[in-house]
Write a protein that holds these residues in place. Structure first.
Motif, short mmCIF file in Angstrom:
data_model
loop_
_atom_site.label_atom_id
_atom_site.label_comp_id
_atom_site.label_asym_id
_atom_site.label_seq_id
_atom_site.Cartn_x
_atom_site.Cartn_y
_atom_site.Cartn_z
N ALA A 1 -4.62 -13.35 -27.98
CA ALA A 1 -3.57 -13.01 -26.72
C ALA A 1 -2.04 -13.11 -27.58
O ALA A 1 -1.32 -12.21 -27.21
CB ALA A 1 -3.65 -13.97 -25.89
N THR A 2 -1.99 -13.86 -28.49
CA THR A 2 -0.63 -14.05 -29.00
C THR A 2 -0.36 -12.70 -29.59
O THR A 2 0.81 -12.08 -29.50
CB THR A 2 -0.51 -15.49 -29.82
N LEU A 3 -1.31 -12.43 -30.47
CA LEU A 3 -1.13 -11.20 -31.45
C LEU A 3 -0.75 -9.92 -30.52
O LEU A 3 -0.04 -9.12 -30.84
CB LEU A 3 -2.38 -10.97 -32.29
N SER A 4 -1.64 -9.85 -29.35
CA SER A 4 -1.34 -8.78 -28.47
C SER A 4 -0.02 -8.82 -27.80
O SER A 4 0.54 -7.61 -27.80
CB SER A 4 -2.68 -8.94 -27.39
N ALA A 5 0.32 -9.88 -27.27
CA ALA A 5 1.86 -10.05 -26.91
C ALA A 5 2.56 -9.57 -27.74
O ALA A 5 3.68 -8.96 -27.57
CB ALA A 5 1.70 -11.48 -26.50
N PHE A 6 2.62 -10.19 -29.06
CA PHE A 6 3.65 -9.81 -30.26
C PHE A 6 3.66 -8.27 -30.47
O PHE A 6 4.62 -7.70 -30.28
CB PHE A 6 3.19 -10.46 -31.34
N ILE A 7 2.42 -7.52 -30.61
CA ILE A 7 2.33 -6.17 -30.81
C ILE A 7 2.93 -5.39 -29.64
O ILE A 7 3.65 -4.61 -29.75
CB ILE A 7 1.09 -5.80 -31.05
N SER A 8 2.60 -5.73 -28.37
CA SER A 8 3.10 -5.06 -27.27
C SER A 8 4.54 -5.29 -26.87
O SER A 8 5.03 -4.62 -26.06
CB SER A 8 2.23 -5.04 -26.17
N SER A 9 5.14 -6.40 -27.23
CA SER A 9 6.11 -6.71 -26.92
C SER A 9 7.74 -5.78 -27.38
O SER A 9 7.62 -5.47 -28.38
CB SER A 9 6.82 -8.11 -27.32
N PRO A 10 8.38 -5.47 -26.30
CA PRO A 10 9.34 -4.57 -26.55
C PRO A 10 10.77 -5.34 -27.02
O PRO A 10 11.65 -4.73 -27.58
CB PRO A 10 9.94 -3.96 -25.18
N GLY B 1 -1.21 -8.87 -41.80
CA GLY B 1 -1.92 -7.63 -41.27
C GLY B 1 -1.24 -7.08 -39.97
O GLY B 1 -1.34 -5.84 -39.91
N VAL B 2 -0.74 -7.80 -39.08
CA VAL B 2 -0.07 -7.15 -37.94
C VAL B 2 1.39 -6.67 -38.34
O VAL B 2 1.62 -5.33 -38.02
CB VAL B 2 0.21 -8.08 -36.94
N LEU B 3 2.09 -7.23 -39.10
CA LEU B 3 3.29 -6.69 -39.46
C LEU B 3 3.33 -5.26 -40.30
O LEU B 3 4.09 -4.43 -40.18
CB LEU B 3 4.25 -7.73 -40.18
N ALA B 4 2.16 -5.31 -40.95
CA ALA B 4 1.99 -3.97 -41.66
C ALA B 4 1.64 -2.69 -40.94
O ALA B 4 2.19 -1.72 -41.26
CB ALA B 4 0.67 -3.90 -42.38
N ASP B 5 1.61 -2.83 -39.60
CA ASP B 5 1.69 -1.60 -38.66
C ASP B 5 2.85 -1.85 -37.59
O ASP B 5 2.86 -1.17 -36.59
CB ASP B 5 0.45 -1.67 -37.77
#
Length: 841
Positions: free
Chosen positions: A273-282, A307-311
């Protein structure tokens, strides 16, 4: 005064719609009588009136609709629509009439829909007043409408209803409190005591209330609501929603800490959930803050976030990545960081990455090399070019290899300078780079190095680069000139040998002349290199000197010249049939062993020409070759019969006279039957064609080539045609015949000889586009992109008495490439009195 007159005029005009003459239908009267299942014209009329009215003109419409709503003769179906219209044009004036319907089981729902959007406080009061008057679903509906209006004055009543034993009513009241979302509503939810069945409903309501509070700037209150909802006793969906809400409610620094902690935590659901919130956060500042905290995280958390920051290229992650790269002792972390730095890195990072790439071989060095190749920020290419001048040989080598892989043409002058420099190791890398992205302009420098260097690795690298450039260049004779010039000046054998080995990649008359001259050189090494070059020559012009070499060379060398030189050339489809036959005829004359002659027979069987068939018949007279020659002749006769039917029949009859066994004679008889009507299948598909192509044009795709006038369409255009025979299905598989390729065109042509003038039907299929000419005139054109199927297009045509020339153009964008044509009578039946087959050429 003018504005008042204008307003009065507008009102008078509006009321003219209402006060219609007696003979005109009244839309309001029609509306009052409306029932479901009848004509919807009254509804359409009302919607038209409302749509064309400005808000200032709504009151008279509202008054008329309220009057209808009160009228006893108005149908309930009409009242449903009247409520809907009042939701648009209504005001406080309509509330009393609408409120009366809230207790009506049939009309409560449309009444609520009318009151929900009204800004008038009277609408909220009406809904609150209805709470004690209704029960069950009607009560739940009223509660829901109060929630939609976010009516803060209803909090006390809703808190009471939330304690009702009726779970539906209690759940709806909880949801309404959450939608109201004031601090008072939040307190009511916090104090609510609910049975287990309603705990999830209460949690959802709290999350909704917290969201409204956060949006109102009351983040501390919202955060206090979110935190308890993240407990393990809550359902996963509630915990995730609470976590996402909490991230948005916290101050930036606290949100960063929360995200970092959750990413490193053991709770998989909250981590996801944290990663999802981070990715979708404006919130870019939040993301930047998390990225800056990367170096403080545990390795497991770092790996996940990397891995997330690479995208996430928009995040300012570079500084954090560089810290991790410097501080981490784990190779897998460093590798992941380099993969991420490929997206976030800048020109200033090139030296550091080059240093890592030039280190001990392994995953880290490979990751650094890949990062250098992928860096996309401005100035990276310039930084790599600058690094070529580094005093560190390893850095220079990495920079050269990377520039080559990135195909940075601005680096070519620097590569040439280093190729001619004193550092042989760097020169080798420069040569490799030129091999990847060099052009014919660099051949002069490469040839000079090949001819003069005493360093074998450098000579080999420069020769490989020259070969690669020659493969790519379109003007191969021009590419040969600097190589020939260097060959003429070369003094040492290694350089001359390397240049001779490079010349087959240019071809051309001048280069071939240099090779044949070198075959007579005094040096055995030079003669051997020249012989190898001649054997590898890619053009038919090498046939004669190869045969001469085979005739005069020792047996072993003669065998190689015939096998790897002449027979290899004859197998090349790119050569004309006449050239291939000439080479094979020479093989039969020069070869001493049956092995080379039998291989020549096998090659002849695949050369689609009458001359090849005649040569097979002549070789069948040799007892040692007879069986192989006859079998090859049968195969070729079947192949070209559609184009050369008379020659095929004559050849088969001659072969039958030579055949020594009944089995061979039977095979010939079967072939004779097959070639009698080889031009057209029993179902009418045209089988016998002449084919030309492929044709391409710079910058043109398959679609654009459709209208390009290429040589087969040009009067007197120089075209080489070769026979092609389709299977019984009629499908000419151009992708297989021409070995694939995209954005190109092929042509098919044949002749239809008709005993009479008659109407005919062409049924065509193509992948992709198809254009058809009959006797020089376009009769069909379809610039399609599609798979091929018989009969996709149909066109009636008129056949003249005698010969009719049929030309077909088929374009190719990509993928499969094929075409088929079926000839039928005009009514679709079998056509009579025609013969199909290409004219002899």
């Amino acid at each position: 005064m003018k504005s008042l007159a204008k307003s009065l005029f507008g009102t008078a005009l509006l009321w003219s719609c209402f006060a219609l003459p007696a003979q005109q239908p009244d839309p309001f009267a029609d509306l009052a009588r409306f029932t479901f299942g009848q004509n919807r014209q009254p509804l359409a009329q009302m919607e038209e009136i409302i749509r064309k009215s400005a808000p200032a003109e709504y009151p008279p419409i509202e008054a008329k609709l309220v009057a209808l709503l009160k009228a006893p003769d108005t149908t309930k179906d009409a009242k449903r629509y009247i409520c809907r219209y009042l939701g648009i044009v209504g005001s406080a004036a309509c509330v009393p009439a609408v409120a009366e319907l809230l207790t009506d089981a049939d009309l409560s729902h449309p009444a609520r829909l009318a009151l929900e959007p009204l800004a008038a406080p009277e609408a909220g009061a009406a809904l609150r007043a209805a709470l004690p008057k209704v029960q069950g679903k009607l009560l739940a509906g009223v509660i829901g409408s109060i929630g939609i209006r976010r009516d803060a004055q209803a909090v006390g009543a809703l808190a009471t209803l939330a304690r009702q034993p009726d779970e539906m009513i209690a759940a709806t009241a909880l949801a309404a409190l959450g939608e109201i979302g004031t601090e008072e509503a939040a307190r009511a939810l916090e104090s609510a005591q609910v049975p287990p069945a309603l705990r999830r409903a209460l949690a959802r309501a709290k999350i909704a209330a917290a969201g409204h509070l956060s949006a109102a700037g009351k983040n501390a209150t919202a955060a206090a609501i979110y935190r308890p909802l993240m407990g393990e006793n809550q359902p996963a969906a509630i915990r995730v929603a609470a976590l996402k809400g909490l991230i948005g409610a916290l101050p930036a620094a606290d949100a960063v800490k929360l995200i970092a902690g959750m990413v490193q935590g053991d709770d998989e659901a909250l981590r996801a959930a944290t990663l999802s919130a981070f990715i979708s956060s404006p919130d870019k500042a939040l993301k930047d803050g998390v990225a800056s905290a990367l170096a403080t995280m545990k390795p497991a958390g770092q790996l996940i976030l990397l891995g997330v920051l690479a995208d996430q290229p928009e995040v300012a992650a570079r500084a954090g990545l560089l810290k991790v790269l410097d501080q981490s002792s784990e190779e897998k972390i460093k590798v992941a960081t380099l993969n991420c730095l490929a997206i976030h890195g800048e020109a200033a990072d090139v030296p550091k990455l080059a240093s890592l790439a030039g280190g001990p071989s392994g995953p880290l060095a490979e990751a650094a090399k890949k990062a250098l190749q992928r860096l996309g920020k401005p100035g990276v290419d310039e930084a790599l070019v600058k690094l070529i001048e580094s005093s560190n040989a390893a850095d220079r080598a990495i920079a050269l290899a990377t520039l080559a892989n990135r195909r940075v043409e601005s680096a070519l002058p620097a590569l040439v300078r280093l190729l001619n420099g004193t550092d042989a190791t760097v020169a080798v890398e420069a040569a490799k780079g030129l091999g990847i992205m060099g052009k014919s302009d660099q051949l002069k420098d490469l040839a000079k190095v090949i001819a003069s260097t005493s360093q074998a690795p450098l000579r080999a690298a420069a020769a490989d680069a020259a070969k690669a450039i020659c493969r790519r260049t379109a003007d191969k004779p021009a590419a040969a000139q600097p190589l020939l010039a260097a060959l003429a000046e070369a003094k040492d054998s290694p350089g001359r040998i390397a240049l001779l080995e490079t010349l087959p990649f240019t071809g051309g008359e001048a280069a071939l002349g240099a090779v044949t001259k070198a075959i007579k050189d005094a040096s055995p090494e030079i003669r051997s290199a020249a012989t190898s070059a001649l054997i590898a020559w890619p053009e038919a012009a090498a046939g004669a000197p190869l045969l001469e070499l085979a005739k005069n060379a020792p047996d072993a060398q003669a065998i190689v010249a015939l096998r790897d030189g002449c027979l290899r050339l004859a197998e090349m489809d790119e050569l004309s049939a006449a050239d291939r036959v000439a080479i094979l005829k020479g093989v039969f004359e020069v070869a001493k062993r049956a092995e080379e002659k039998k291989r020549a027979l096998a090659v002849l069987a695949d050369v689609p020409s009458a001359a090849a068939l005649d040569l097979l018949v002549s070789q069948a007279k040799d007892a040692a070759l007879q069986t192989d020659a006859i079998k090859a002749g049968i195969k070729l006769a079947r192949q070209i019969a559609g184009v050369h039917s008379r020659q095929a029949v004559d050849a088969l009859q001659n072969l039958k006279g030579l055949a020594a066994t009944d089995d061979l004679k039977k095979q010939i008889d079967d072939a004779l039957k097959a070639v009698q009507n080889a031009g057209q299948s029993p179902d009418g598909f045209i089988l016998a064609w002449l084919m030309a192509g492929p044709f391409t044009k710079e910058g043109k795709d398959g679609n654009a080539l459709f209208d390009e006038v290429l040589p087969p369409e040009q009067p007197g255009g120089k075209v080489e045609w070769r026979p092609v025979t389709a299977p019984k299905s009629g499908l000419v598989e151009l992708d297989k015949i021409l070995r694939g390729g995209d954005n190109r065109v092929a042509y098919l042509k044949t002749q239809i000889v008709s005993d009479t003038e008659q109407e005919a039907l062409l049924e065509m299929g193509s992948d992709d586009g198809i254009k058809v000419w009959l006797n020089g005139k376009v009769v069909h054109a379809n610039n399609a992109v599609r798979p091929c199927a018989p009969g996709q297009d149909k066109k009636k045509v008129k056949l003249a008495k005698g010969a009719n020339a049929l030309l077909v153009k088929i374009t190719q964008g990509g993928g499969q490439w094929a075409g088929c044509v079926r000839l039928r009578a005009a009514d679709g039946r079998e056509i009579k009195d025609v013969t199909v087959g290409p004219a002899a050429e």
